[in-house]
Design a protein around this motif. Sequence first.
Motif, PDB file in Angstrom:
ATOM      1  N   VAL A 131       0.823  -1.215   0.000  1.00  9.05           N
ATOM      2  CA  VAL A 131       0.000   0.000   0.000  1.00  9.05           C
ATOM      3  C   VAL A 131       0.857   1.264   0.000  1.00  9.05           C
ATOM      4  CG1 VAL A 131      -1.780   1.298   1.242  1.00  9.05           C
ATOM      5  CG2 VAL A 131      -1.934  -1.211   1.077  1.00  9.05           C
ATOM      6  N   ALA A 132       1.864   1.325   0.848  1.00  9.64           N
ATOM      7  CA  ALA A 132       2.687   2.548   0.921  1.00  9.64           C
ATOM      8  C   ALA A 132       3.387   2.855  -0.404  1.00  9.64           C
ATOM      9  CB  ALA A 132       3.693   2.445   2.069  1.00  9.64           C
ATOM     10  N   PRO A 133       4.024   1.868  -1.056  1.00  9.47           N
ATOM     11  CA  PRO A 133       4.628   2.191  -2.361  1.00  9.47           C
ATOM     12  C   PRO A 133       3.584   2.618  -3.404  1.00  9.47           C
ATOM     13  CG  PRO A 133       5.536   0.138  -1.518  1.00  9.47           C
ATOM     14  CD  PRO A 133       4.394   0.511  -0.624  1.00  9.47           C
ATOM     15  N   LEU A 134       2.422   1.959  -3.389  1.00 12.05           N
ATOM     16  CA  LEU A 134       1.363   2.320  -4.335  1.00 12.05           C
ATOM     17  C   LEU A 134       0.880   3.744  -4.087  1.00 12.05           C
ATOM     18  CD1 LEU A 134      -0.594   1.653  -6.622  1.00 12.05           C
ATOM     19  CD2 LEU A 134      -2.137   0.688  -4.887  1.00 12.05           C
ATOM     20  N   ARG A 135       0.621   4.067  -2.849  1.00 16.87           N
ATOM     21  CA  ARG A 135       0.163   5.424  -2.524  1.00 16.87           C
ATOM     22  C   ARG A 135       1.209   6.472  -2.920  1.00 16.87           C
ATOM     23  NH1 ARG A 135      -4.223   5.480   1.669  1.00 16.87           N
ATOM     24  NH2 ARG A 135      -3.640   7.647   1.957  1.00 16.87           N
ATOM     25  N   GLY A 136       2.471   6.150  -2.720  1.00 16.23           N
ATOM     26  CA  GLY A 136       3.529   7.064  -3.131  1.00 16.23           C
ATOM     27  C   GLY A 136       3.495   7.311  -4.630  1.00 16.23           C
ATOM     28  N   LYS A 137       3.307   6.255  -5.400  1.00 18.71           N
ATOM     29  CA  LYS A 137       3.225   6.378  -6.863  1.00 18.71           C
ATOM     30  C   LYS A 137       1.989   7.171  -7.263  1.00 18.71           C
ATOM     31  CE  LYS A 137       3.984   5.457 -11.236  1.00 18.71           C
ATOM     32  NZ  LYS A 137       5.046   6.164 -11.948  1.00 18.71           N
ATOM     33  N   LEU A 138       0.847   6.812  -6.694  1.00 18.38           N
ATOM     34  CA  LEU A 138      -0.404   7.461  -7.086  1.00 18.38           C
ATOM     35  C   LEU A 138      -0.447   8.935  -6.701  1.00 18.38           C
ATOM     36  CD1 LEU A 138      -3.069   4.704  -6.309  1.00 18.38           C
ATOM     37  CD2 LEU A 138      -1.844   5.168  -8.445  1.00 18.38           C
ATOM     38  N   SER A 139       0.331   9.321  -5.705  1.00 18.80           N
ATOM     39  CA  SER A 139       0.326  10.723  -5.290  1.00 18.80           C
ATOM     40  C   SER A 139       0.879  11.641  -6.380  1.00 18.80           C
ATOM     41  CB  SER A 139       1.122  10.898  -3.986  1.00 18.80           C
ATOM     42  OG  SER A 139       2.511  10.722  -4.216  1.00 18.80           O
ATOM     43  N   HIS A 140       1.533  11.061  -7.389  1.00 26.46           N
ATOM     44  CA  HIS A 140       2.089  11.834  -8.502  1.00 26.46           C
ATOM     45  C   HIS A 140       1.293  11.646  -9.795  1.00 26.46           C
ATOM     46  CE1 HIS A 140       5.503  11.309  -5.710  1.00 26.46           C
ATOM     47  NE2 HIS A 140       5.693  12.573  -6.012  1.00 26.46           N
ATOM     48  N   LEU A 141       0.164  10.964  -9.710  1.00 27.40           N
ATOM     49  CA  LEU A 141      -0.626  10.665 -10.906  1.00 27.40           C
ATOM     50  C   LEU A 141      -2.019  11.266 -10.832  1.00 27.40           C
ATOM     51  CD1 LEU A 141       0.187   6.854 -11.352  1.00 27.40           C
ATOM     52  CD2 LEU A 141       1.195   8.782 -12.602  1.00 27.40           C
ATOM     53  N   ASP A 142      -2.633  11.410 -12.003  1.00 28.93           N
ATOM     54  CA  ASP A 142      -4.051  11.761 -12.095  1.00 28.93           C
ATOM     55  C   ASP A 142      -4.889  10.521 -12.387  1.00 28.93           C
ATOM     56  OD1 ASP A 142      -3.540  14.501 -11.738  1.00 28.93           O
ATOM     57  OD2 ASP A 142      -3.196  14.790 -13.882  1.00 28.93           O
ATOM     58  N   GLY A 143      -4.258   9.473 -12.933  1.00 24.09           N
ATOM     59  CA  GLY A 143      -4.992   8.270 -13.290  1.00 24.09           C
ATOM     60  C   GLY A 143      -4.186   7.013 -13.064  1.00 24.09           C
ATOM     61  N   TRP A 144      -4.900   5.951 -12.720  1.00 25.85           N
ATOM     62  CA  TRP A 144      -4.310   4.647 -12.414  1.00 25.85           C
ATOM     63  C   TRP A 144      -5.109   3.586 -13.155  1.00 25.85           C
ATOM     64  CZ3 TRP A 144      -5.799   2.195  -7.129  1.00 25.85           C
ATOM     65  CH2 TRP A 144      -5.224   0.933  -6.986  1.00 25.85           C
ATOM     66  N   VAL A 145      -4.463   2.832 -14.036  1.00 23.90           N
ATOM     67  CA  VAL A 145      -5.109   1.775 -14.806  1.00 23.90           C
ATOM     68  C   VAL A 145      -4.820   0.446 -14.127  1.00 23.90           C
ATOM     69  CG1 VAL A 145      -5.207   0.606 -17.040  1.00 23.90           C
ATOM     70  CG2 VAL A 145      -4.885   3.092 -16.952  1.00 23.90           C
ATOM     71  N   THR A 146      -5.878  -0.345 -13.925  1.00 22.58           N
ATOM     72  CA  THR A 146      -5.737  -1.663 -13.306  1.00 22.58           C
ATOM     73  C   THR A 146      -6.312  -2.731 -14.234  1.00 22.58           C
ATOM     74  OG1 THR A 146      -7.874  -1.967 -12.203  1.00 22.58           O
ATOM     75  CG2 THR A 146      -6.272  -0.528 -11.100  1.00 22.58           C
ATOM     76  N   SER A 147      -6.066  -3.974 -13.909  1.00 23.84           N
ATOM     77  CA  SER A 147      -6.634  -5.080 -14.685  1.00 23.84           C
ATOM     78  C   SER A 147      -7.692  -5.828 -13.869  1.00 23.84           C
ATOM     79  CB  SER A 147      -5.526  -6.030 -15.162  1.00 23.84           C
ATOM     80  OG  SER A 147      -4.788  -6.512 -14.063  1.00 23.84           O
TER      81      SER A 147
END
Length: 183
Positions: free
Chosen positions: A121-137
Amino acid sequence: MVELGELSAFSVELEGLTTGQRLRWVWENLGPRVSFGTAFGPTGLVLLDIAQKETPELSVFTIDTGYMFEETCELRDKIASRYGIDIEVLVPENSVEDQERIHGKALYSRDPDLCCAMRKVAPLRGKLSHLDGWVTSIRRDQSETRKDTRIVDGYWFDSGHQVVKVNPMADWTKKQVWDYVLK
């Protein structure tokens, strides 16, 4: 940028499109501050293949928790080579060894929620904090808790940062994924 209040309408609109068309919509509306996260399962590999055909500009990331199988790392490297892409590898703040020194061995068994919070969760949140969109499968048929997954949804942080979460394969079935893989 897509307004989060419009997400329900966009999600309904995107239901009638192909996965490739959905990915193009994502790029047109969120790129380049959008990225695809994958753990290299069958659905993620199918989506990566479609993305490379439709939106090769879409960046790709994965999370290496420190417990990733060697075979998964090898697959990641083969995929990167095959498509000629860079796959960003996110890692937790602490190595497995540091975590064991701080929290003891096998935290994943004793306190899986804490372990997951630190290693995923922490690495994901760090990444998402710099994005406007997140694509998942994510697919609706994967579990009872995912059966109502929308094509487009919002993801909110405690800090108030908002990310558009896009699930372009939400309406795919396991059979469709494997039919694509085998084809």
